[in-house]
Design an enzyme around this catalytic site. Structure first.
Site, PDB file in Angstrom:
ATOM      1  N   GLY A 232     -12.996  -8.258   3.962  1.00 54.98           N
ATOM      2  CA  GLY A 232     -13.630  -7.631   4.844  1.00 54.98           C
ATOM      3  C   GLY A 232     -12.995  -7.254   6.000  1.00 54.98           C
ATOM      4  O   GLY A 232     -12.304  -8.030   6.726  1.00 54.98           O
ATOM      5  N   LYS A 233     -13.257  -5.930   6.617  1.00 56.76           N
ATOM      6  CA  LYS A 233     -12.316  -5.702   7.836  1.00 56.76           C
ATOM      7  C   LYS A 233     -12.529  -6.495   8.975  1.00 56.76           C
ATOM      8  O   LYS A 233     -11.814  -6.600   9.685  1.00 56.76           O
ATOM      9  CB  LYS A 233     -12.884  -4.154   7.955  1.00 56.76           C
ATOM     10  CG  LYS A 233     -12.482  -3.290   6.784  1.00 56.76           C
ATOM     11  CD  LYS A 233     -12.813  -1.934   6.940  1.00 56.76           C
ATOM     12  CE  LYS A 233     -12.643  -1.220   5.716  1.00 56.76           C
ATOM     13  NZ  LYS A 233     -11.516  -1.103   5.125  1.00 56.76           N
TER      14      LYS A 233
ATOM     15  N   ASN B 279     -10.935 -10.003   8.069  1.00 55.91           N
ATOM     16  CA  ASN B 279      -9.276  -9.655   8.316  1.00 55.91           C
ATOM     17  C   ASN B 279      -9.025  -9.593   9.496  1.00 55.91           C
ATOM     18  O   ASN B 279      -7.864 -10.266   9.925  1.00 55.91           O
ATOM     19  CB  ASN B 279      -9.096  -8.288   7.464  1.00 55.91           C
ATOM     20  CG  ASN B 279      -9.257  -8.589   6.227  1.00 55.91           C
ATOM     21  OD1 ASN B 279      -9.503  -9.421   5.450  1.00 55.91           O
ATOM     22  ND2 ASN B 279      -9.352  -7.302   5.344  1.00 55.91           N
TER      23      ASN B 279
ATOM     24  N   ASN C 178      -7.179   6.485  10.499  1.00 56.41           N
ATOM     25  CA  ASN C 178      -5.961   6.909   9.913  1.00 56.41           C
ATOM     26  C   ASN C 178      -6.215   8.558   9.810  1.00 56.41           C
ATOM     27  O   ASN C 178      -7.238   9.045  10.061  1.00 56.41           O
ATOM     28  CB  ASN C 178      -5.747   6.122   8.431  1.00 56.41           C
ATOM     29  CG  ASN C 178      -6.942   6.107   7.568  1.00 56.41           C
ATOM     30  OD1 ASN C 178      -7.676   7.196   7.713  1.00 56.41           O
ATOM     31  ND2 ASN C 178      -6.917   5.435   6.449  1.00 56.41           N
TER      32      ASN C 178
ATOM     33  N   ALA D 203       3.693   4.772   7.074  1.00 52.88           N
ATOM     34  CA  ALA D 203       5.184   4.248   7.609  1.00 52.88           C
ATOM     35  C   ALA D 203       5.768   5.202   8.489  1.00 52.88           C
ATOM     36  O   ALA D 203       6.601   4.927   9.478  1.00 52.88           O
ATOM     37  CB  ALA D 203       5.975   4.433   6.232  1.00 52.88           C
TER      38      ALA D 203
ATOM     39  N   ASP E 262       1.423  -3.745  -1.322  1.00 55.71           N
ATOM     40  CA  ASP E 262      -0.214  -3.974  -1.126  1.00 55.71           C
ATOM     41  C   ASP E 262      -0.528  -3.449   0.059  1.00 55.71           C
ATOM     42  O   ASP E 262      -0.656  -4.310   1.103  1.00 55.71           O
ATOM     43  CB  ASP E 262      -0.724  -5.122  -1.792  1.00 55.71           C
ATOM     44  CG  ASP E 262      -2.221  -5.382  -1.670  1.00 55.71           C
ATOM     45  OD1 ASP E 262      -2.913  -4.239  -1.337  1.00 55.71           O
ATOM     46  OD2 ASP E 262      -2.838  -6.327  -2.044  1.00 55.71           O
TER      47      ASP E 262
ATOM     48  N   THR F 172      -3.816  -3.338   1.241  1.00 56.65           N
ATOM     49  CA  THR F 172      -5.008  -3.728   1.530  1.00 56.65           C
ATOM     50  C   THR F 172      -4.859  -4.338   2.783  1.00 56.65           C
ATOM     51  O   THR F 172      -4.103  -5.230   3.173  1.00 56.65           O
ATOM     52  CB  THR F 172      -5.620  -4.804   0.437  1.00 56.65           C
ATOM     53  OG1 THR F 172      -5.321  -4.002  -0.841  1.00 56.65           O
ATOM     54  CG2 THR F 172      -6.955  -5.156   0.887  1.00 56.65           C
ATOM     55  N   ALA F 173      -5.684  -3.832   3.891  1.00 59.14           N
ATOM     56  CA  ALA F 173      -5.805  -4.471   5.142  1.00 59.14           C
ATOM     57  C   ALA F 173      -4.663  -4.131   6.117  1.00 59.14           C
ATOM     58  O   ALA F 173      -4.676  -4.693   7.224  1.00 59.14           O
ATOM     59  CB  ALA F 173      -6.068  -6.079   4.960  1.00 59.14           C
ATOM     60  N   ALA F 174      -3.771  -3.354   5.756  1.00 61.28           N
ATOM     61  CA  ALA F 174      -2.607  -2.845   6.771  1.00 61.28           C
ATOM     62  C   ALA F 174      -3.437  -2.465   8.059  1.00 61.28           C
ATOM     63  O   ALA F 174      -3.025  -2.686   9.038  1.00 61.28           O
ATOM     64  CB  ALA F 174      -2.098  -1.582   6.121  1.00 61.28           C
ATOM     65  N   GLY F 175      -4.476  -1.789   7.984  1.00 60.56           N
ATOM     66  CA  GLY F 175      -5.163  -1.169   9.184  1.00 60.56           C
ATOM     67  C   GLY F 175      -5.790  -2.277   9.799  1.00 60.56           C
ATOM     68  O   GLY F 175      -5.512  -2.343  11.067  1.00 60.56           O
TER      69      GLY F 175
ATOM     70  N   GLY G 111      -2.471  -8.888  -1.133  1.00 58.28           N
ATOM     71  CA  GLY G 111      -4.010  -9.574  -0.651  1.00 58.28           C
ATOM     72  C   GLY G 111      -4.172  -9.182   0.961  1.00 58.28           C
ATOM     73  O   GLY G 111      -3.088  -8.623   1.289  1.00 58.28           O
TER      74      GLY G 111
HETATM   75  O1  RIB Z   1      -9.494  -3.189   4.845  1.00 61.50           O
HETATM   76  C1  RIB Z   1      -9.676  -4.036   3.793  1.00 61.50           C
HETATM   77  C2  RIB Z   1     -10.755  -4.521   3.400  1.00 61.50           C
HETATM   78  O2  RIB Z   1     -11.704  -3.594   3.023  1.00 61.50           O
HETATM   79  C3  RIB Z   1     -10.832  -5.451   2.235  1.00 61.50           C
HETATM   80  O3  RIB Z   1     -10.690  -6.941   2.628  1.00 61.50           O
HETATM   81  C4  RIB Z   1     -12.318  -5.204   1.798  1.00 61.50           C
HETATM   82  O4  RIB Z   1     -13.013  -6.340   1.993  1.00 61.50           O
HETATM   83  C5  RIB Z   1     -12.804  -4.187   2.489  1.00 61.50           C
HETATM   84  O5  RIB Z   1     -13.571  -4.488   3.445  1.00 61.50           O
END
Ligand code: RIB
Length: 306
Positions: A39-40, A43, A184, A223, A246, A248-251, A287
């Site tokens: 979840g943003k 995270n 982004n 990048a 992966d 995911t969640a870089a932002g 992850g």
């Molecule tokens: O930004 C990544 C997140 O977006 C994930 O962890 C997912 O839960 C969504 O909310």
């Protein structure tokens, strides 16, 4: 260091690693599967805590096993959970994520308890918000609540950072409450309806958000780095070179690095460097939250790549 308040979403991420993105009607066998807290909002809170900042999370979990697990996880990470609500008879938010070998992802959300983070909850949290110095929020909760939380933060003099993700067209009034907006390229396009492929196009689009009241736009360009746009400046701040597995969640990680830098009194360029390093490292691991670096790891990357 000033305390950071994160107002936002909490999901359980069901992540499936796949050879390619699933096609309509296709049954695809994954190469691996993991369950992560995500979840943003969550995270961002965990990433801030890993970077050593005091951080309070305001959000809603369901009264299910996932919610109980997430609550304990945030405590373990050192996040202040006094602003969390556990809501009755509803599931916690969930995200269904596909990740391909190149590191890109696709996400579908089941909102669950995130939909119960209301304006009323924002108002009940006013005192907790006012004791912080930096405020972070995103767009996975009801918009009225997001705006109300931002209004409280703005009126109490916090630095307000909006991560406009997942992007949707937003009312003008929201931008006047933002010190920093961090879209982004895709999000900037959705917010403005303008092309954002080149730096010139992105600057023109970002300037329309300034005209709508934002003080600063940071266009995250992966990048390539970050395009910083203010009324009197436009600069590209380069990113770090890493091998992404992966994204995911870089932002989320970027925004956490930025908030921690600002809470720690850095100037904006220093804060963006910490943000770039935090975001880059998070792409080198699988992850969302398991991928987030410590402050020492982010500083090591900054020292290594100058
Ligand atoms: O930004 C990544 C997140 O977006 C994930 O962890 C997912 O839960 C969504 O909310």
């Amino acid at each position: 260091m000033k305390k950071i308040c994160v107002f936002g979403s909490l999901n359980i991420d069901m992540t499936l690693f796949v050879p390619h993105f699933n096609l309509p009607g296709e049954t695809l066998t994954g190469t691996g599967m993991s369950i992560f807290t995500g979840g943003k909002g969550g995270n961002q809170a965990v990433a801030c805590a890993r970077l050593g900042a005091p951080v309070k999370m305001i959000g809603c979990l369901g009264d299910d096993a996932n919610g109980a697990m997430y609550y304990e996880k945030l405590k373990e990470e050192g996040v202040d959970v006094s602003g969390l609500k556990v809501c009755r008879d509803i599931t916690s938010g969930m995200a269904f994520i596909e990740v391909v070998p190149e590191g890109e992802n696709r996400i579908a959300l089941a909102v669950g308890a995130n939909g119960l983070l209301t304006e009323e909850v924002a108002r009940e949290s006013a005192a907790a918000i006012a004791e912080c110095g930096v405020y972070m929020t995103q767009l996975e909760n009801p918009l009225e609540a997001i705006i109300e939380g931002m209004r409280i933060a703005h009126e109490n003099g916090l630095t307000v950072v909006l991560d406009p993700a997942p992007a949707r067209p937003l009312p003008d009034g929201i931008f006047a409450l933002c010190d920093v907006v961090t879209p982004n390229e895709t999000e900037l396009n959705i917010l403005t309806g303008m092309p954002t492929d080149t730096l010139e196009e992105a600057e023109a689009a970002a300037r329309t958000l300034l005209a709508r009241g934002a003080k600063m736009v940071l266009n995250k360009r992966g990048a390539a780095g970050v395009l910083l746009v203010t009324a009197d400046a436009c600069r590209l701040i380069p990113g770090f070179k890493v091998n992404a597995v992966d994204t995911t969640a870089a932002g989320d990680s970027f925004n956490a690095g930025l908030a921690v830098g600002l809470a720690d009194g850095m100037d904006i360029e220093q804060a963006i460097r910490l943000a770039n390093a935090t975001g880059a490292i998070s792409t080198t691991r699988l992850g969302a939250q398991p991928a987030m670096p410590t402050r020492a790891q982010a500083e090591a990357l900054m020292a290594e790549q100058g």
